[in-house]
Design a protein around this motif. Structure first.
Motif: not given
Length: 190
Positions: A9-36
């Motif tokens: 709504x602000x004059x002369x402005x643009x709002x850009x959105x980027x949506x992302x999705x993690x592939x097989x998110x719960x299946x790909x959790x590395x245990x070492x990284x999660x613990x850290x």
């Protein structure tokens, strides 16, 4: 939506959105990284063996057309149908894009937004580059088919849209949609 509406709504402005999705998110959790990540969030070290036991002492098999596979012991992933599994995943994604631009996380989705003008160009590309580095460090992947860009503006003269990509993940530009809005009406998709 409040951020998008106010920014567009602000004059002369643009709002850009980027949506992302993690592939097989719960299946790909590395245990070492999660613990850290859990330790970085302040989880007491006394709980870590219990959490490691929860993540690692699991087995699974597949039933297909009446046949059962042998039991396998996965080396990564967390169980979704538990209370602790999603909490571990959220701990893993907690530090993504901290203190950068406006962003929202919901389970395995992340949305980033930025308000920009022709005088102050969009800087989302650097954020996407940072996201690509973060995804690699976390040993995760993004689902390229579910990553999208949306531009919202009230301007009559539509500016040149930035071509955005997550270069470390996939080189091609993210698909974009334009949503022109009017100050008198609600935003509509064209």
């Amino acid at each position: 939506m409040d951020f998008v509406y106010k920014a567009s709504e602000e004059p002369g402005s643009v709002c850009t959105l980027v949506t992302t999705d993690f592939a097989k998110a719960f299946d790909a959790v590395d245990h070492t990284v999660a613990v850290k990540c859990l330790l970085d969030l302040g989880v007491r070290p006394i709980f870590i063996p219990w959490i490691c036991n929860f993540m690692s002492n699991r087995r699974q098999r597949v039933r297909y057309q009446g046949y059962l596979s042998d039991w396998e012991y996965p080396s990564c992933g967390v169980a979704q149908g538990t209370i602790l599994g999603p909490i571990i995943f959220l701990a893993l994604t907690n530090n993504a894009l901290q203190d950068q631009i406006a962003h929202w996380k919901y389970v395995d989705d992340m949305t980033m937004a930025q308000r920009w003008t022709s005088h102050q160009p969009c800087t989302l590309q650097q954020t996407l580059n940072d996201l690509g580095i973060w995804v690699e460090k976390q040993k995760m992947k993004l689902n390229s088919k579910k990553c999208k860009v949306l531009h919202v503006t009230c301007m009559k003269q539509i500016p040149a849209w930035p071509s955005l990509s997550i270069s470390r993940i996939f080189q091609c530009p993210l698909p974009s949609w334009i949503v022109p809005t009017s100050r008198e009406t609600s935003p509509t998709v064209s």
